[in-house]
Design an enzyme around this catalytic site. Structure first.
Site, PDB file in Angstrom:
ATOM      1  N   CYS A 101      -3.471   4.148   9.538  1.00 37.69           N
ATOM      2  CA  CYS A 101      -2.198   3.657  10.084  1.00 37.69           C
ATOM      3  C   CYS A 101      -1.633   4.585  11.147  1.00 37.69           C
ATOM      4  O   CYS A 101      -0.435   4.548  11.434  1.00 37.69           O
ATOM      5  CB  CYS A 101      -1.187   3.473   8.957  1.00 37.69           C
ATOM      6  SG  CYS A 101      -1.765   2.350   7.685  1.00 37.69           S
ATOM      7  N   CYS A 141       0.839  -1.199   0.000  1.00 41.47           N
ATOM      8  CA  CYS A 141       0.000   0.000   0.000  1.00 41.47           C
ATOM      9  C   CYS A 141       0.878   1.255   0.000  1.00 41.47           C
ATOM     10  O   CYS A 141       0.683   2.172  -0.809  1.00 41.47           O
ATOM     11  CB  CYS A 141      -0.933  -0.037   1.206  1.00 41.47           C
ATOM     12  SG  CYS A 141      -2.159   1.279   1.242  1.00 41.47           S
ATOM     13  N   CYS A 142       1.870   1.307   0.897  1.00 40.55           N
ATOM     14  CA  CYS A 142       2.783   2.459   0.942  1.00 40.55           C
ATOM     15  C   CYS A 142       3.556   2.593  -0.365  1.00 40.55           C
ATOM     16  O   CYS A 142       3.800   3.703  -0.840  1.00 40.55           O
ATOM     17  CB  CYS A 142       3.774   2.308   2.091  1.00 40.55           C
ATOM     18  SG  CYS A 142       3.170   2.837   3.699  1.00 40.55           S
ATOM     19  N   CYS A 194       7.444   4.040   6.217  1.00 42.02           N
ATOM     20  CA  CYS A 194       6.679   3.789   4.991  1.00 42.02           C
ATOM     21  C   CYS A 194       7.586   3.301   3.872  1.00 42.02           C
ATOM     22  O   CYS A 194       7.112   2.782   2.867  1.00 42.02           O
ATOM     23  CB  CYS A 194       5.925   5.040   4.563  1.00 42.02           C
ATOM     24  SG  CYS A 194       6.989   6.464   4.323  1.00 42.02           S
ATOM     25  N   CYS A 237      -1.345   8.441   7.501  1.00 42.73           N
ATOM     26  CA  CYS A 237      -2.681   8.142   6.985  1.00 42.73           C
ATOM     27  C   CYS A 237      -3.622   7.761   8.135  1.00 42.73           C
ATOM     28  O   CYS A 237      -3.189   7.227   9.161  1.00 42.73           O
ATOM     29  CB  CYS A 237      -2.618   6.981   6.006  1.00 42.73           C
ATOM     30  SG  CYS A 237      -1.616   7.324   4.549  1.00 42.73           S
TER      31      CYS A 237
HETATM   32  S1  SF4 Z   1       0.428   4.634   5.696  1.00 42.07           S
HETATM   33 FE1  SF4 Z   1      -1.153   3.016   5.599  1.00 42.07          FE
HETATM   34  S2  SF4 Z   1      -2.833   3.769   4.311  1.00 42.07           S
HETATM   35 FE2  SF4 Z   1      -1.062   5.134   4.041  1.00 42.07          FE
HETATM   36  S3  SF4 Z   1      -0.090   4.381   2.211  1.00 42.07           S
HETATM   37 FE3  SF4 Z   1       0.944   3.368   3.934  1.00 42.07          FE
HETATM   38  S4  SF4 Z   1      -0.190   1.452   4.365  1.00 42.07           S
HETATM   39 FE4  SF4 Z   1      -1.438   2.727   2.950  1.00 42.07          FE
END
Ligand code: SF4
Length: 243
Positions: free
Chosen positions: A209, A123-124, A232, A206
């Site tokens: 998280c 995701c990151c 991240c 985010c």
């Molecule tokens: S901090 Fe969490 S929601 Fe944001 S990009 Fe990374 S995994 Fe995705």
């Protein structure tokens, strides 16, 4: 001295540059950075407390500097409100919200719901690293608000760093600042800041998280709580297959 670019600088060059800059103020580091890299430098701002300090220092050196924010589309509304306040305070700064390739809905269709719970690294990677990499491919250097006492992985950060992850040069003017120094500067200069900081969120990412932190916990303890993840990936030393 080799040309000041990732491709040509050796480890000895980084050491020599950092030795030359040792003892400089953060403002002097920022001046050096813009004099050296000019439009080839971009500031990646998270709009955390450190970011407020760096934006204010940059505004004294390069009022129309390019500033990017990695807009994952799942930031707190307080963060977006802060960005609006910063734009009002520094109207000449070129603040751009970089977007990921996929919307949250498109990501859910391709990778399933709530990817941040199952695979936060992926995701990151899609929502932060890829957009940053895209812009750093067009620049020689970037600036970040890392401080040495934020975490053990940041303890050896120098003013000028070889960034193998993005094949770039990373400039960190605040490495020697303590958390209290950051807030002294914010209050003394009456800078805007994210209101979540006053609700127990020292480090803000985010929504999915980031949790508030109990007194006494580490400043980044609320990030990816319960997951084996502390960064991240923007500041990990991993090299990338980019040439
Ligand atoms: S901090 Fe969490 S929601 Fe944001 S990009 Fe990374 S995994 Fe995705």
């Amino acid at each position: 001295m080799a040309e000041l670019s990732y491709k040509y600088l050796t480890d000895k060059d980084y050491t020599r540059i950092n030795n030359t800059l040792a003892g400089s103020s953060s403002l002097d580091i920022i001046k050096w950075a813009y004099e050296t890299f000019k439009d080839e430098l971009v500031y990646a701002c998270s709009f955390g407390a450190e970011g407020m300090v760096i934006l204010d220092l940059i505004s004294k050196v390069r009022p129309d500097a390019k500033v990017i924010f990695l807009d994952t589309n799942v930031h707190f509304k307080e963060t977006y409100e802060l960005i609006d306040r910063v734009k009002q305070k520094y109207p000449c700064l070129q603040i751009e919200l970089l977007q990921p390739a996929l919307s949250i809905d498109e990501q859910a269709v391709q990778y399933g719901d709530a990817l941040w719970k199952r695979n936060p690294d992926l995701c990151c990677s899609m929502r932060k690293l890829e957009p940053l990499e895209k812009i750093l491919n067009t620049k020689k250097a970037w600036m970040s608000g890392l401080r040495r006492d934020q975490s053990p992985t940041r303890a050896n950060t120098q003013f000028i760093n070889k960034d193998d992850r993005f094949s770039s040069i990373k400039i960190c003017p605040l490495i020697h600042w303590k958390w209290e120094d950051v807030w002294d500067y914010i209050y003394l200069n009456q800078l805007p800041y994210n209101t979540l900081h006053k609700s127990g969120y020292p480090s803000i990412g985010c929504i999915h998280c980031t949790l508030p932190v109990n007194d006494g916990s580490h400043l980044r303890a609320g990030r990816w709580t319960g997951l084996n993840k502390t960064e991240c990936g923007l500041h990990l030393k991993t090299s990338k297959n980019k040439e």
